[in-house]
Structure formats: C-alpha cells, structure tokens
Motif scaffolding. Structure first.
Motif, PDB file in Angstrom:
ATOM      1  N   SER A   1      31.457  32.589  45.566  1.00  0.00           N
ATOM      2  CA  SER A   1      30.361  32.205  44.681  1.00  0.00           C
ATOM      3  C   SER A   1      30.904  31.869  43.294  1.00  0.00           C
ATOM      4  O   SER A   1      32.017  32.266  42.943  1.00  0.00           O
ATOM      5  CB  SER A   1      29.334  33.335  44.582  1.00  0.00           C
ATOM      6  OG  SER A   1      29.887  34.438  43.878  1.00  0.00           O
ATOM      7  N   PRO A   2      30.137  31.137  42.465  1.00  0.00           N
ATOM      8  CA  PRO A   2      30.607  30.803  41.111  1.00  0.00           C
ATOM      9  C   PRO A   2      30.908  32.028  40.254  1.00  0.00           C
ATOM     10  O   PRO A   2      31.713  31.959  39.323  1.00  0.00           O
ATOM     11  CB  PRO A   2      29.443  29.995  40.531  1.00  0.00           C
ATOM     12  CG  PRO A   2      28.730  29.447  41.722  1.00  0.00           C
ATOM     13  CD  PRO A   2      28.855  30.495  42.783  1.00  0.00           C
ATOM     14  N   GLN A   3      30.248  33.152  40.558  1.00  0.00           N
ATOM     15  CA  GLN A   3      30.446  34.369  39.767  1.00  0.00           C
ATOM     16  C   GLN A   3      31.712  35.132  40.146  1.00  0.00           C
ATOM     17  O   GLN A   3      32.170  35.994  39.405  1.00  0.00           O
ATOM     18  CB  GLN A   3      29.231  35.313  39.934  1.00  0.00           C
ATOM     19  CG  GLN A   3      27.916  34.753  39.419  1.00  0.00           C
ATOM     20  CD  GLN A   3      27.311  33.724  40.348  1.00  0.00           C
ATOM     21  OE1 GLN A   3      27.556  33.747  41.552  1.00  0.00           O
ATOM     22  NE2 GLN A   3      26.518  32.813  39.796  1.00  0.00           N
ATOM     23  N   TYR A   4      32.291  34.810  41.301  1.00  0.00           N
ATOM     24  CA  TYR A   4      33.432  35.566  41.820  1.00  0.00           C
ATOM     25  C   TYR A   4      34.733  35.083  41.182  1.00  0.00           C
ATOM     26  O   TYR A   4      35.043  33.893  41.173  1.00  0.00           O
ATOM     27  CB  TYR A   4      33.508  35.393  43.336  1.00  0.00           C
ATOM     28  CG  TYR A   4      34.631  36.156  43.998  1.00  0.00           C
ATOM     29  CD1 TYR A   4      34.485  37.502  44.313  1.00  0.00           C
ATOM     30  CD2 TYR A   4      35.832  35.522  44.325  1.00  0.00           C
ATOM     31  CE1 TYR A   4      35.505  38.197  44.941  1.00  0.00           C
ATOM     32  CE2 TYR A   4      36.855  36.215  44.951  1.00  0.00           C
ATOM     33  CZ  TYR A   4      36.690  37.550  45.258  1.00  0.00           C
ATOM     34  OH  TYR A   4      37.705  38.235  45.872  1.00  0.00           O
ATOM     35  N   SER A   5      35.488  36.017  40.637  1.00  0.00           N
ATOM     36  CA  SER A   5      36.780  35.691  40.036  1.00  0.00           C
ATOM     37  C   SER A   5      37.656  36.932  40.035  1.00  0.00           C
ATOM     38  O   SER A   5      37.179  38.045  39.782  1.00  0.00           O
ATOM     39  CB  SER A   5      36.605  35.199  38.593  1.00  0.00           C
ATOM     40  OG  SER A   5      37.866  35.057  37.959  1.00  0.00           O
ATOM     41  N   LEU A   6      38.941  36.743  40.318  1.00  0.00           N
ATOM     42  CA  LEU A   6      39.874  37.865  40.316  1.00  0.00           C
ATOM     43  C   LEU A   6      40.650  37.968  39.012  1.00  0.00           C
ATOM     44  O   LEU A   6      41.487  38.863  38.858  1.00  0.00           O
ATOM     45  CB  LEU A   6      40.844  37.735  41.493  1.00  0.00           C
ATOM     46  CG  LEU A   6      40.204  37.783  42.883  1.00  0.00           C
ATOM     47  CD1 LEU A   6      41.276  37.690  43.960  1.00  0.00           C
ATOM     48  CD2 LEU A   6      39.375  39.050  43.069  1.00  0.00           C
ATOM     49  N   TYR A   7      40.367  37.081  38.066  1.00  0.00           N
ATOM     50  CA  TYR A   7      41.075  37.126  36.783  1.00  0.00           C
ATOM     51  C   TYR A   7      40.489  38.198  35.866  1.00  0.00           C
ATOM     52  O   TYR A   7      39.364  38.678  36.074  1.00  0.00           O
ATOM     53  CB  TYR A   7      41.026  35.744  36.117  1.00  0.00           C
ATOM     54  CG  TYR A   7      41.792  34.697  36.889  1.00  0.00           C
ATOM     55  CD1 TYR A   7      43.181  34.690  36.887  1.00  0.00           C
ATOM     56  CD2 TYR A   7      41.121  33.739  37.644  1.00  0.00           C
ATOM     57  CE1 TYR A   7      43.901  33.739  37.610  1.00  0.00           C
ATOM     58  CE2 TYR A   7      41.835  32.785  38.372  1.00  0.00           C
ATOM     59  CZ  TYR A   7      43.218  32.796  38.343  1.00  0.00           C
ATOM     60  OH  TYR A   7      43.919  31.863  39.068  1.00  0.00           O
ATOM     61  N   GLN A   8      41.268  38.575  34.866  1.00  0.00           N
ATOM     62  CA  GLN A   8      40.863  39.582  33.876  1.00  0.00           C
ATOM     63  C   GLN A   8      40.560  40.940  34.529  1.00  0.00           C
ATOM     64  O   GLN A   8      39.689  41.677  34.065  1.00  0.00           O
ATOM     65  CB  GLN A   8      39.641  39.105  33.083  1.00  0.00           C
ATOM     66  CG  GLN A   8      39.866  37.834  32.285  1.00  0.00           C
ATOM     67  CD  GLN A   8      40.928  38.008  31.192  1.00  0.00           C
ATOM     68  OE1 GLN A   8      41.054  39.079  30.609  1.00  0.00           O
ATOM     69  NE2 GLN A   8      41.698  36.947  30.954  1.00  0.00           N
ATOM     70  N   ALA A   9      41.295  41.240  35.624  1.00  0.00           N
ATOM     71  CA  ALA A   9      41.127  42.531  36.312  1.00  0.00           C
ATOM     72  C   ALA A   9      39.656  42.820  36.582  1.00  0.00           C
ATOM     73  O   ALA A   9      39.142  43.892  36.285  1.00  0.00           O
ATOM     74  CB  ALA A   9      41.759  43.661  35.486  1.00  0.00           C
ATOM     75  N   SER A  10      38.977  41.825  37.162  1.00  0.00           N
ATOM     76  CA  SER A  10      37.528  41.895  37.354  1.00  0.00           C
ATOM     77  C   SER A  10      37.095  43.000  38.311  1.00  0.00           C
ATOM     78  O   SER A  10      35.991  43.524  38.205  1.00  0.00           O
ATOM     79  CB  SER A  10      37.012  40.557  37.884  1.00  0.00           C
ATOM     80  OG  SER A  10      37.524  40.320  39.191  1.00  0.00           O
ATOM     81  N   GLY A  11      37.945  43.311  39.310  1.00  0.00           N
ATOM     82  CA  GLY A  11      37.540  44.270  40.335  1.00  0.00           C
ATOM     83  C   GLY A  11      36.560  43.686  41.331  1.00  0.00           C
ATOM     84  O   GLY A  11      35.942  44.425  42.106  1.00  0.00           O
ATOM     85  N   ASP A  12      36.422  42.351  41.336  1.00  0.00           N
ATOM     86  CA  ASP A  12      35.414  41.721  42.186  1.00  0.00           C
ATOM     87  C   ASP A  12      35.681  41.883  43.681  1.00  0.00           C
ATOM     88  O   ASP A  12      34.777  41.652  44.482  1.00  0.00           O
ATOM     89  CB  ASP A  12      35.307  40.224  41.850  1.00  0.00           C
ATOM     90  CG  ASP A  12      34.503  39.962  40.589  1.00  0.00           C
ATOM     91  OD1 ASP A  12      33.980  40.942  40.013  1.00  0.00           O
ATOM     92  OD2 ASP A  12      34.407  38.799  40.176  1.00  0.00           O
ATOM     93  N   CYS A  13      36.915  42.223  44.065  1.00  0.00           N
ATOM     94  CA  CYS A  13      37.205  42.397  45.490  1.00  0.00           C
ATOM     95  C   CYS A  13      37.309  43.871  45.882  1.00  0.00           C
ATOM     96  O   CYS A  13      37.657  44.178  47.027  1.00  0.00           O
ATOM     97  CB  CYS A  13      38.484  41.660  45.876  1.00  0.00           C
ATOM     98  SG  CYS A  13      39.989  42.324  45.138  1.00  0.00           S
TER      99      CYS A  13
END
Length: 236
Positions: A147-159
């Motif tokens: 999705s557009p909101q998903y990103s692994l940059y900046q230590a997002s923790g999205d995964c």
C-alpha cells in the motif's frame, strides 16, 4: 496494431481464505486449555522457530474443537492440487489421498520470530497451511504491504510480526529491469488462512509490544493410492 499474446509464467501459487469464526473460536478454546495442560507436547526440538517468550505445541487433530479446522484444510489441500494441475497444463500421474501429517500452534510474544525455512512431509508432494487466531493490535494497525502507506525506511517497523515468503532472488533494481518479484510479505489477521506447497520458504519477523500472536499451522501428505481405497480423490 499487431495481435499480442503474453505468456504468464508463475513461480508459485498461494491460496488465501478466511476460517469461519466458529473455527477460530474452537481453536482458541482448545489452545487456551491445552496451554495449561501439564501433558502438552512441545515441538521446540523439531521446529526452527525462535520462540523464547512463547511456545510451539503439537495439536490433536482428533479433538472435537480441532475437527472442523482439520476437515477445512484437508478440503482446501485437495482444491489446491486441483488448481495447480488445472492451471499448469500438467496431468496428475496418480490419484491422491490427502491426510494431515501434523498440526501445531505457535504462541509468539515480543521478540519471538521464525527464521527462513520450509516444511517437510512424508510424501514428495506436500501441502502446508498457516493461519492466525490471535494477532496483537499493534500489528493489525500497521499498513498493508504494497500500500502507499507501507515503507521500511526510517525504521518504520511496518513489517513487524508479518510473514514473508521467498521463492527466488530479489534485488533493488528488479523493477527497473522489468523483473517480477520473487517474494511477498503479508500482514497476519485473525481468521486468515494460507495454503501453499511445503517447499515454499517463509519467515516471520519479530514484533514489539504486548499481546500474543497465535498461529495454527499444518502439513499434509499427498499419498498415491489405488482407486478402490481412495478417501479424498483429486480429479484431473
């Protein structure tokens, strides 16, 4: 404009469905009780999961609270095999009987994870399943992969807490090279159930915070059997 045909050459099929809420509730009732049983059987010595805070337990497929789940995955395994042969143009050499080899639960907590691995079955053709009956709220609130909101940059923790499947080699330049992805990642959700070939490698990322991430997984054997003794028939 010239007529064009595009040949789609898939690497793997993964089937996704939703378990009925009655199945989810029955599994949780069984596991809540089983976790407190002094005779419960740990599979920590045969599974690669790094489950330090939680546990990995062998389940009883004959328990009445597990029976509906067992019937569901057995039926889905037959559907999966039929789909594979119908969509690849191959012919099934022998009739198959599908039977559950083993079902287990994984009770994960903060910091627990599962390194990349595949599953083994007693037959060359093997089906595996994984589904979730509990997922911490902080995982559910994360964006969906892709999705557009998903990103692994900046230590997002999205995964955090997600399951990832790997079936080839990936690189940062794949999109620019017009190379299809060789992996995908998925957010766990209560009731979601995946069916896939046992050779497919996958892993689970750790997560932070409170709550239990509860997985129920199974391996199914696909036996060659004579027609007269067939139980679950896979039709061409």
């Amino acid at each position: 404009m010239a007529e064009v045909t595009v040949h789609n050459m898939p690497s793997v099929y993964v089937m996704e469905t939703e378990m009925p809420i009655s199945v989810v509730n029955d599994l949780n009732d069984y596991l809540d009780e089983y976790k407190e049983d002094e005779n419960k059987k740990s599979l920590a010595d045969t599974l690669v999961g790094q489950i330090a805070q939680g546990e990995q337990l062998l389940m009883d497929n004959n328990d009445p609270r597990v029976k509906e789940y067992s019937n569901l995955i057995s039926s889905l395994a037959v559907d999966y095999i039929n789909f594979f042969f119908n969509n690849t143009g191959n012919k099934l050499k022998n009739k198959k009987a599908v039977s559950i080899d083993e079902t287990w639960s994984v009770h994960s907590y903060e910091g627990d994870y599962n390194p990349i691995h595949d599953h083994g079955t007693k037959t060359i053709m093997g089906i595996s399943t994984t589904g979730w009956t509990k997922v911490p709220q902080q995982i559910l609130e994360q964006p969906t992969a892709g999705s557009p909101q998903y990103s692994l940059y900046q230590a997002s923790g999205d995964c955090d807490g997600y399951i990832a499947f790997q079936y080839g080699r990936n690189s940062l330049m794949d999109v620019d090279r017009l190379r299809p992805p060789q992996s995908f990642i998925m957010k766990p959700e209560v009731g979601k159930l995946l069916v896939f070939p046992s050779w497919l490698q996958h892993m689970v990322y750790p997560f932070k915070g409170e709550g239990e991430r509860r997985t129920v997984a199974s391996n199914l054997n696909c036996w060659d059997v004579p027609k007269e003794s067939l139980i679950e028939e896979v039709k061409q």
